[in-house]
Design a protein around this motif. Structure first.
Motif, PDB file in Angstrom:
ATOM      1  N   CYS A  68     -58.759 -12.816 -10.853  1.00 47.56           N
ATOM      2  CA  CYS A  68     -59.977 -13.613 -10.770  1.00 47.56           C
ATOM      3  C   CYS A  68     -59.600 -15.081 -10.975  1.00 47.56           C
ATOM      4  CB  CYS A  68     -60.988 -13.173 -11.820  1.00 47.56           C
ATOM      5  SG  CYS A  68     -61.533 -11.463 -11.629  1.00 47.56           S
TER       6      CYS A  68
ATOM      7  N   PRO B 164     -67.875 -13.104 -18.375  1.00 46.50           N
ATOM      8  CA  PRO B 164     -66.460 -13.090 -17.980  1.00 46.50           C
ATOM      9  C   PRO B 164     -65.854 -14.485 -18.097  1.00 46.50           C
ATOM     10  CG  PRO B 164     -67.884 -12.956 -16.065  1.00 46.50           C
ATOM     11  CD  PRO B 164     -68.769 -12.850 -17.251  1.00 46.50           C
ATOM     12  N   ASP B 165     -64.537 -14.554 -18.098  1.00 46.70           N
ATOM     13  CA  ASP B 165     -63.841 -15.833 -18.304  1.00 46.70           C
ATOM     14  C   ASP B 165     -64.191 -16.864 -17.242  1.00 46.70           C
ATOM     15  OD1 ASP B 165     -62.660 -14.845 -20.561  1.00 46.70           O
ATOM     16  OD2 ASP B 165     -60.803 -14.234 -19.545  1.00 46.70           O
ATOM     17  N   VAL B 166     -64.407 -16.425 -15.990  1.00 45.69           N
ATOM     18  CA  VAL B 166     -64.662 -17.392 -14.921  1.00 45.69           C
ATOM     19  C   VAL B 166     -66.004 -18.085 -15.091  1.00 45.69           C
ATOM     20  CG1 VAL B 166     -63.203 -16.161 -13.286  1.00 45.69           C
ATOM     21  CG2 VAL B 166     -65.638 -15.598 -13.440  1.00 45.69           C
TER      22      VAL B 166
ATOM     23  N   ARG C 180     -66.883  -8.026  -9.427  1.00 42.59           N
ATOM     24  CA  ARG C 180     -66.294  -7.624 -10.708  1.00 42.59           C
ATOM     25  C   ARG C 180     -65.914  -8.845 -11.521  1.00 42.59           C
ATOM     26  NH1 ARG C 180     -61.238  -7.244 -12.314  1.00 42.59           N
ATOM     27  NH2 ARG C 180     -60.463  -7.550 -10.198  1.00 42.59           N
ATOM     28  N   CYS C 181     -65.406  -9.884 -10.869  1.00 40.03           N
ATOM     29  CA  CYS C 181     -65.037 -11.105 -11.593  1.00 40.03           C
ATOM     30  C   CYS C 181     -66.264 -11.784 -12.200  1.00 40.03           C
ATOM     31  CB  CYS C 181     -64.321 -12.076 -10.648  1.00 40.03           C
ATOM     32  SG  CYS C 181     -62.695 -11.508 -10.084  1.00 40.03           S
TER      33      CYS C 181
ATOM     34  N   ASN D 212     -64.344  -6.922  -5.577  1.00 39.43           N
ATOM     35  CA  ASN D 212     -63.486  -7.655  -6.509  1.00 39.43           C
ATOM     36  C   ASN D 212     -64.164  -8.941  -6.986  1.00 39.43           C
ATOM     37  OD1 ASN D 212     -60.768  -8.182  -7.791  1.00 39.43           O
ATOM     38  ND2 ASN D 212     -60.939  -9.975  -6.451  1.00 39.43           N
TER      39      ASN D 212
ATOM     40  N   HIS E  66     -67.875  -8.435 -14.887  1.00 36.41           N
ATOM     41  CA  HIS E  66     -67.128  -7.753 -15.940  1.00 36.41           C
ATOM     42  C   HIS E  66     -65.724  -8.333 -16.148  1.00 36.41           C
ATOM     43  CE1 HIS E  66     -70.337  -4.788 -15.925  1.00 36.41           C
ATOM     44  NE2 HIS E  66     -70.180  -4.641 -14.622  1.00 36.41           N
ATOM     45  N   GLU E  67     -64.989  -8.433 -15.098  1.00 33.81           N
ATOM     46  CA  GLU E  67     -63.610  -8.915 -15.096  1.00 33.81           C
ATOM     47  C   GLU E  67     -62.707  -8.012 -15.927  1.00 33.81           C
ATOM     48  OE1 GLU E  67     -60.928 -12.935 -15.860  1.00 33.81           O
ATOM     49  OE2 GLU E  67     -63.122 -13.033 -16.008  1.00 33.81           O
ATOM     50  N   LYS E  68     -62.853  -8.012 -17.240  1.00 28.07           N
ATOM     51  CA  LYS E  68     -62.028  -7.177 -18.103  1.00 28.07           C
ATOM     52  C   LYS E  68     -62.823  -5.940 -18.511  1.00 28.07           C
ATOM     53  CE  LYS E  68     -59.411 -11.066 -20.006  1.00 28.07           C
ATOM     54  NZ  LYS E  68     -59.048 -11.798 -21.240  1.00 28.07           N
TER      55      LYS E  68
END
Length: 862
Positions: free
Chosen positions: A34, A165-167, A94-95, A91, A98-100
């Motif tokens: 991501c 998520p981090d992004v 998901r980023c 994908n 949730h990502e992780k």
């Protein structure tokens, strides 16, 4: 040979189907990273979480995530406009969501239902809109709703957390909103604004955590309270077994009183059925204690639980002796050797298959605890499916065999010896077809178990992350789910044996008109009344179920409901119409009547006197109709005095030996005929009422099952999410029908002694008696949720509607000989109720329907 081939093909198809997701999913997910968003301050992000607690059994949680991303700021932005089946799209989503993924336990993880996922691009900005929802019920675990999780632990508040998520961290144009939907928020740290309807957060906090008080109706009990509640439910089974034993023992003792008649076939049939009922009562009580002590309190391993399930099912089949012929004869033991061998071979073969999986799990790629190993997952799945199917087949066969045994010895099926139906070949074919049908049902239950797992897996895997989320692949997790069945399967199967209690009681009651003392009475007395009260109590429980702490009171329901019915019958014998007529007749006879015998019953039990009563009743209705025409001016008024004199003569009804009339002033011969019912014996009235109640109960049963399981998308989704929900839904319909039939049987058996001058009022009397236990439960347990009481009240009102229509049809059956002269049953009903008013009865029925609809709307709208 054919059943074996069918079983092999079914097993092969099951293994092939379960293996498909694992094979098809190989290589479809991409482990693409991501990338970070270059200028997060240009993004607009909005989270909204909404709670809806309008349902009694779950709370719906809905989330909306809206993101506006400039396409040049994130490399994956354009992928969001692709098809939802595209790996690049999944994908990118998901980023953003949730990502992780931390490893979760499948049993404690409740994935969301995907609702709307769309993205549009306009002027270089990709607008993402994602909606999803979940249903939080009384289960403990973690519920997923988009980027939110709701941790539900017993005895604690719900912990609601937003996991960005981090992004998406560091975005300044960010808003988080929570609408509790009437729930109480105990803690909402960092909220920038708050009121009674919502909480709002703005930056800089990247994550949000909220503590919400668990709704009262969903509060799980503590360990001690849950044990007490489970023991309360178990006590109902114990009391039910004790009631069967008491009734059977008294029936057997009465049958043994007359030694001179000990060779009479009816007496012998009564003793045989009583012995069978006593045997089942002991088995049922022992099973209840075994299952609660070993499987609930001590929580045995799956291996020991499976052993108990297989062995108990086999024992029940063997003790039921389903190879016996339909007609009981002294030479039964030698008459059906082929059927006996077939049944024994099938039962032992099925048990052997299950025991082979338990004793030698390594042959199927299973561990000692019946868990699949990594080496041969398809073989492990096949072994666990065989274990579950064999256990279910044994239990289903045992239930069918015991039900057939009660029906056979209680003579509930008529005379099966006619037309060669008791021939050995015919009996063998029936047993074989039944066994194959039960195998198909067991296989379908196993398939429903697997499909519920597949549904949850697909929801968790919509972004292709299930393997990482649960730390195992599809086949391994499916095997673990099938391995859990022995821990709850025997208890689940045992709960369905409640129908055997009703069948046993009805069978004992059915023999009463032949094995009784011969004393003519208006209704059931002594042991017969005990059986009717027991049926009433069992039917009441199935219609009014309480959960939570109120379940601890289940042990009181049987004696409480029986006491309510005894009080009702006592009042009915004194205040019912035939009761008043009977007392007046006994005063007239001045002690000439037989002790314990009803004068009215003795008079009307003979065909000649019953025909006389019906003739007088028809003549009375004709005179009333002619008198009505005179009052309307459609006939000569000089006839009025003649008609009145003829009516007065019809009013002077008296039993043989009585020198004056026995009818109180407001009572006519039509009223006596309607109160007597269509048949000379109260059992035949009970049988007719049971049949009509079952017919009228089809629609309420279907509506009730639909409302409880599939009245909207959310409820249907929750139903499909449960392993045994589809079989339970079908079983619920069957038990509802049995409850309606049982209630009709009680109404018909007590038809002549219930308070009220006509059928609908008698049905209302039973309704009042049904309200007594609910009122007591509410009074004792103040913490019971009011919506649970409302649902119970709705079920009883539906029962009242069914009984009201049944009673009206019973009144028309009383004058069934006049049916050819009426084009519709409603016309005959209008003729019968011309004194009381048909419009009043229809209005009474419409009031019940309006009450049911009002309660339904209250439940639906919260």
């Amino acid at each position: 040979m054919i059943p074996r081939k069918a079983a092999a093909l079914a097993l092969a198809a099951f293994v092939w189907w379960t293996a498909q997701p694992a094979w098809a999913g190989t290589g479809t997910t991409e482990a693409t990273g991501c990338p970070a968003i270059r200028q997060p301050d240009k993004l607009a992000l909005h989270y909204k979480l909404t709670f809806d607690q309008r349902r009694i059994d779950f709370v719906k949680v809905h989330q909306l995530t809206s993101i506006d991303i400039p396409a040049e700021q994130w490399p994956l932005a354009n992928a969001l406009t692709l098809s939802s089946d595209s790996p690049n799209y999944r994908n990118a989503m998901r980023c953003l969501l949730h990502e992780k993924a931390e490893t979760k336990k499948f049993d404690k993880w409740y994935p969301e239902w995907h609702d709307v996922s769309e993205a549009t691009e306009q002027q270089g900005v990709v607008a993402v809109r994602y909606e999803s929802w979940n249903l939080v019920n009384n289960s403990a675990g973690q519920f997923e709703v988009g980027p939110w999780t709701i941790d539900a632990e017993p005895g604690k508040d719900w912990k609601v957390a937003l996991h960005s998520p981090d992004v998406l961290r560091g975005i300044s144009r960010r808003t988080v909103e929570i609408d509790p939907g009437g729930l109480e928020i105990n803690e909402a740290a960092g909220a920038s604004s708050a009121n009674e309807t919502r909480r709002v957060w703005t930056p800089p906090d990247p994550d949000t955590e909220v503590s919400i008080a668990r709704p009262k109706q969903l509060t799980p009990l503590g360990d001690r309270e849950s044990l007490i509640a489970y023991l309360g439910i178990t006590s109902w089974w114990i009391f039910g077994s004790a009631l069967i034993a008491l009734s059977a023992w008294r029936r057997k003792r009465n049958g043994d009183d007359d030694k001179a008649a000990s060779s009479h076939p009816d007496k012998a049939a009564t003793r045989t059925l009583a012995d069978t009922a006593l045997q089942w009562a002991g088995l049922s009580a022992a099973l209840a204690l075994t299952l609660v002590l070993l499987l609930q309190i001590y929580s045995l391993t799956s291996r020991w639980s499976a052993l108990i399930g297989i062995s108990s099912g086999l024992a029940l089949v063997l003790l039921a002796q389903p190879w016996l012929p339909l007609v009981e004869n002294p030479d039964d033991s030698e008459k059906e050797p082929t059927t006996r061998r077939t049944v024994l071979a099938s039962a032992f073969a099925t048990a052997t298959v299950g025991l082979l999986v338990i004793v030698s799990p390594q042959l199927f790629g299973l561990s000692s605890q019946l868990m699949p190993t990594a080496s041969t997952p398809p073989l492990a799945i096949a072994g666990l499916a065989l274990l579950e199917a064999s256990m279910l087949w044994l239990w289903f066969t045992a239930m069918t065999a015991w039900a057939w045994r009660f029906a056979r010895e209680g003579k509930l099926g008529g005379s099966p010896a006619e037309n060669g139906r008791n021939e050995p070949g015919h009996h063998l074919r029936r047993v074989t077809v039944t066994g194959v049908a039960l195998f198909v049902i067991a296989a379908l239950v196993v398939l429903c178990h697997a499909l519920s797992f597949d549904s949850r897996w697909q929801r968790a895997n919509w972004l292709g992350r299930a393997d990482a989320l649960f730390g195992n692949d599809y086949m391994d997790i499916l095997g673990r789910q099938l391995a859990n069945f022995p821990s709850f399967g025997p208890r689940w199967a045992y709960t369905h044996t409640s129908v055997l209690t009703v069948i046993a009681l009805v069978a004992l009651l059915h023999l009463s008109p032949w094995a009784g003392s011969g004393v003519k009475s208006l209704g059931p007395t002594s042991v017969d009344l005990l059986l009717v009260a027991a049926i009433f109590a069992v039917v009441t429980l199935s219609m009014s179920k309480f959960a939570g702490s109120a379940a601890s009171l289940y042990g009181l329901w049987l004696p409480l409901n029986m006491l309510a019915l005894y009080v009702l019958v006592k009042a009915g014998r004194r205040w019912s119409m035939l009761g008043r007529v009977d007392r007046k007749a006994k005063r007239c006879l001045a002690g000439n009547a037989a002790k314990g015998e009803s004068c009215v019953a003795a008079e009307l039990s003979t065909e000649k006197m019953h025909e006389r009563l019906m003739g007088d009743a028809r003549r009375c209705r004709e005179l009333l109709h002619r008198l009505h025409l005179v009052d309307r001016g459609h006939a000569e008024s000089v006839q009025r005095r003649t008609l009145e004199n003829e009516l007065s003569e019809l009013h002077h009804w008296r039993p043989a030996g009585c020198d004056r009339d026995c009818l109180p002033d407001p009572v006519s011969v039509v009223d006596v005929a309607l109160c007597w019912g269509p048949h000379p014996r109260w059992w035949r009235n009970a049988l007719d009422a049971a049949r009509w109640a079952a017919v009228f109960g089809i629609l309420p049963s279907a509506v009730t099952v639909w409302y409880e399981n599939a009245n909207d998308l959310e409820h249907w989704a929750l139903t499909l999410d449960q392993p045994m929900s589809i079989p339970d839904m079908l079983w619920r319909f069957l038990t509802q029908e049995i409850s309606f039939a049982g209630a009709g049987l009680v109404l018909g058996a007590l038809w002549r002694v219930l308070p009220g001058e006509h059928g609908p009022v008698r049905a209302l009397s039973l309704f009042v008696a049904w309200l007594v236990p609910i009122g007591v439960v509410v009074a004792i347990n103040h913490g019971i949720d009011h919506r649970a009481v409302v649902v119970a009240l709705l079920n009883i009102i539906l029962m009242l509607m069914v009984l009201t229509m049944t009673s009206m049809w019973m009144d028309t059956d009383t004058f069934s000989r006049e049916r050819p002269y009426w084009t519709k049953r409603l016309g005959l009903l209008a003729s019968l109720y011309q004194v009381h008013g048909l419009s009043g009865q229809i209005a009474f029925l419409l009031v019940q329907a309006a009450a049911a609809v009002s309660i339904w709307r209250q439940i639906a709208t919260g």
